[in-house]
Design a protein around this motif. Structure first.
Motif: not given
Length: 249
Positions: A62-66, A99-101
């Motif tokens: 997605k465009a943002t981590p959130d 996990v977000v990268t």
């Protein structure tokens, strides 16, 4: 002077006694005076698995981590709720940490890395005893938005029981091998001098589903549950024992 001589005599007697004891020990049943027979025994049992762990993964960019995090959490929550209807054990559904990268790609024209978006992923595993549920849980996963099926691991619930069975076979094999050698060379097999397990091994049987090699495509509303077949093979439990036997005179 007399005291000094007495001390020397006492020391000599002690050393002589110690040497005598060592010599006597060398003539014990496990000495090399008559030789030894060394063998390795092997035992193996094949057992059909009675537990399975189904492994899944959901991933999105997605465009943002959130946004990425929320999308993954939404999917895992939906999957968790439908699995609850199966009335499995409370510990059956396990979801790892999310996990977000940042995800980049190389722009050939600009000659630099470009941010594509943020990738979030989470692994989910489900432990079951009823293998008939595998196809049903797969369908639940796909309908919930899980986009990767990572395959299955089959295991045994009572590992110690089968370890003991394999160990007993290894011990019996070692005894048989030792006796065979003794008979073949016309010597008398004595008692064991050294015994130890070399290793014990329990195989893990892994199977891939017919959807495990690619992202699972979303199912249409009129799609019926896909019936999948899984060839379940026995798990091999093996044991190895090393044994040394003295040769009696």
């Amino acid at each position: 002077m007399n005291k000094f001589k007495k001390s020397i005599s006492a020391l000599a007697l002690a050393v002589a006694a110690l040497t005598s004891n060592v010599a006597m020990a060398g003539h014990g049943k496990c000495s090399m005076d008559y030789g030894k027979i060394n063998v390795t025994g092997e035992g193996e049992v094949k057992v059909m698995p009675d537990r399975a762990t189904l492994n899944y993964r959901v991933m999105t960019i997605k465009a943002t981590p959130d946004e990425a995090r929320k999308e993954v959490e939404k999917t895992v929550t939906a999957f968790s709720k439908v699995v609850e209807s199966l009335k499995l054990d409370k510990q059956a559904f396990v979801a790892d940490s999310i996990v977000v990268t940042a995800s980049y790609r190389y722009d050939e024209k600009a000659k630099k890395q470009e941010l594509v978006g943020y990738e979030a992923s989470r692994n989910v595993s489900i432990r079951i005893a009823d293998f008939a549920l595998i196809g049903k849980i797969n369908d639940m996963a796909i309908k919930s938005g899980i986009n990767q099926i990572s395959g299955f691991e089959y295991s045994l619930s009572d590992k110690k029981k089968h370890e003991k069975e394999a160990a007993k076979l290894a011990i019996a094999d070692a005894r048989e091998r030792a006796q065979l050698l003794a008979d073949g060379f016309e010597v008398k097999l004595g008692k064991p001098c050294s015994l130890n397990f070399q290793d014990r091994h329990i195989g893990v049987y892994r199977a891939m589903s017919n959807r495990a090699l690619a992202y699972a495509a979303p199912m249409a509303e009129n799609d019926s549950a896909v019936v999948s077949t899984y060839a379940i093979e026995p798990i091999v439990v093996s044991s190895t024992v090393n044994a040394s036997f003295n040769i009696d005179d």
